[in-house]
Design a protein around this motif. Structure first.
Motif, PDB file in Angstrom:
ATOM      1  N   GLY A   1      13.368 -31.076   0.390  1.00  0.00           N
ATOM      2  CA  GLY A   1      12.176 -31.689  -0.166  1.00  0.00           C
ATOM      3  C   GLY A   1      12.420 -32.052  -1.618  1.00  0.00           C
ATOM      4  O   GLY A   1      13.362 -31.561  -2.250  1.00  0.00           O
ATOM      5  N   PRO A   2      11.573 -32.901  -2.183  1.00  0.00           N
ATOM      6  CA  PRO A   2      11.724 -33.290  -3.591  1.00  0.00           C
ATOM      7  C   PRO A   2      11.583 -32.083  -4.513  1.00  0.00           C
ATOM      8  O   PRO A   2      11.126 -31.009  -4.102  1.00  0.00           O
ATOM      9  CB  PRO A   2      10.574 -34.280  -3.811  1.00  0.00           C
TER      10      PRO A   2
ATOM     11  N   ALA B   1       8.747 -29.052  -4.500  1.00  0.00           N
ATOM     12  CA  ALA B   1       8.133 -29.058  -3.173  1.00  0.00           C
ATOM     13  C   ALA B   1       7.772 -27.663  -2.682  1.00  0.00           C
ATOM     14  O   ALA B   1       7.020 -27.517  -1.715  1.00  0.00           O
ATOM     15  CB  ALA B   1       9.075 -29.737  -2.167  1.00  0.00           C
TER      16      ALA B   1
ATOM     17  N   ASP C   1       6.857 -31.061   1.104  1.00  0.00           N
ATOM     18  CA  ASP C   1       6.413 -31.954   0.037  1.00  0.00           C
ATOM     19  C   ASP C   1       5.107 -31.386  -0.518  1.00  0.00           C
ATOM     20  O   ASP C   1       4.138 -31.209   0.228  1.00  0.00           O
ATOM     21  CB  ASP C   1       6.208 -33.375   0.563  1.00  0.00           C
ATOM     22  N   TYR C   2       5.099 -31.071  -1.792  1.00  0.00           N
ATOM     23  CA  TYR C   2       3.935 -30.430  -2.424  1.00  0.00           C
ATOM     24  C   TYR C   2       3.483 -29.189  -1.644  1.00  0.00           C
ATOM     25  O   TYR C   2       2.298 -28.949  -1.455  1.00  0.00           O
ATOM     26  CB  TYR C   2       2.782 -31.420  -2.575  1.00  0.00           C
TER      27      TYR C   2
ATOM     28  N   ALA D   1       8.386 -39.544   0.963  1.00  0.00           N
ATOM     29  CA  ALA D   1       8.399 -38.421   0.030  1.00  0.00           C
ATOM     30  C   ALA D   1       9.554 -38.512  -0.955  1.00  0.00           C
ATOM     31  O   ALA D   1       9.407 -38.186  -2.140  1.00  0.00           O
ATOM     32  CB  ALA D   1       8.468 -37.102   0.792  1.00  0.00           C
ATOM     33  N   TYR D   2      10.702 -38.981  -0.474  1.00  0.00           N
ATOM     34  CA  TYR D   2      11.881 -39.059  -1.341  1.00  0.00           C
ATOM     35  C   TYR D   2      11.934 -40.337  -2.149  1.00  0.00           C
ATOM     36  O   TYR D   2      12.376 -40.338  -3.301  1.00  0.00           O
ATOM     37  CB  TYR D   2      13.153 -38.931  -0.483  1.00  0.00           C
TER      38      TYR D   2
END
Length: 254
Positions: A36-37, A40, A226-227, A248-249
């Motif tokens: 995930g970013p 995340a 993500d988040y 997301a990315y």
């Protein structure tokens, strides 16, 4: 029954929800990824699994045992070892000493026998050193056993940290960004190294990683956060082609 699973684990810091209702399962001898970013919630998830944080709600299960909120040392004794995003070696100690220290987790003795150095303690101590040298042989660091750990190249420091985790005799290995800071060749070498130790040590591995070359090349299944929310789960092909993961990315053009 899964070797490790989480049931709706959630972590809140004040009014901020870092991870929400995370459900992850790890089967015997699997390598799975958690990606995930930045921000995340991946490392927060690791910290809940390894006992650094107690989840605000939800459960962490090791087989049929509830390990939610147990101390990290107790979780390690059960067979769950981890590495960290920022390498945490004993920098002034030698390569061999770093691995020997981890062996103390399984050492059955008391402080009196260690001070007096009874024959039984001496035998156990020799066994620890022998085991540590065998581990260094397997990870390709035996010729550097007397070097200070801080003097090793970055990639070898990563291997040493993994060797130290292996010294605790884990069944599950949690790797937090093992390829961080590595060039493409080092990342490729690491990918093959992880696959080899999975087989040699009969491990199940859960890893956080940003290097997609490593994740897609080695993981059988992948979870995407993500988040703090799980937005996808699947094999590498499914994840690479998932619109929510791409968004997301990379973001989307409004």
């Amino acid at each position: 029954m899964s070797l490790l699973r989480t049931e709706n684990i959630t972590m809140k810091f004040g009014g901020v929800v870092a991870v929400s209702n995370l459900n992850v399962r790890l089967e015997k001898n699997e390598i799975i990824g958690l990606i995930g970013p930045n921000g995340a919630g991946k490392t927060t998830a690791f910290n809940m699994i390894s006992g650094v944080y107690k989840p605000t709600s939800g459960k962490v299960l090791f087989g049929d045992k509830d390990i939610t909120g147990m101390k990290p040392s107790a979780i390690t004794k059960l067979g769950v070892a981890r590495t960290f995003q920022n390498i945490r070696l004993f920098k002034e100690l030698s390569v061999l000493e770093n691995v020997v220290i981890a062996n103390h987790l399984r050492l059955q003795s008391n402080w009196i026998s260690s001070v007096v150095r009874t024959p039984d303690y001496s035998r156990k101590e020799k066994s620890m050193y022998d085991k540590s040298m065998a581990l260094l042989e397997k990870v390709g660091l035996a010729d550097l056993k007397d070097e200070k750990s801080y003097s090793l190249p970055y990639g070898k420091q990563r291997r040493l940290e993994i060797a130290r985790a292996l010294a605790t005799d884990p069944g599950i290995l949690l790797l937090d960004e093992p390829a961080a800071g590595m060039n493409p060749q080092e990342s490729d070498d690491l990918m093959h190294f992880i696959a080899r130790i999975r087989d040699e040590f009969d491990l199940s591995i859960l890893m956080i990683e940003h290097h997609m070359q490593v994740v897609m090349g080695i993981c059988e299944r992948i979870y995407v956060l993500d988040y703090g929310i799980t937005i996808a789960e699947g094999n590498p092909y499914e994840i690479q082609n998932n619109p929510r993961v791409i968004e997301a990315y990379l973001g989307v053009d409004e």
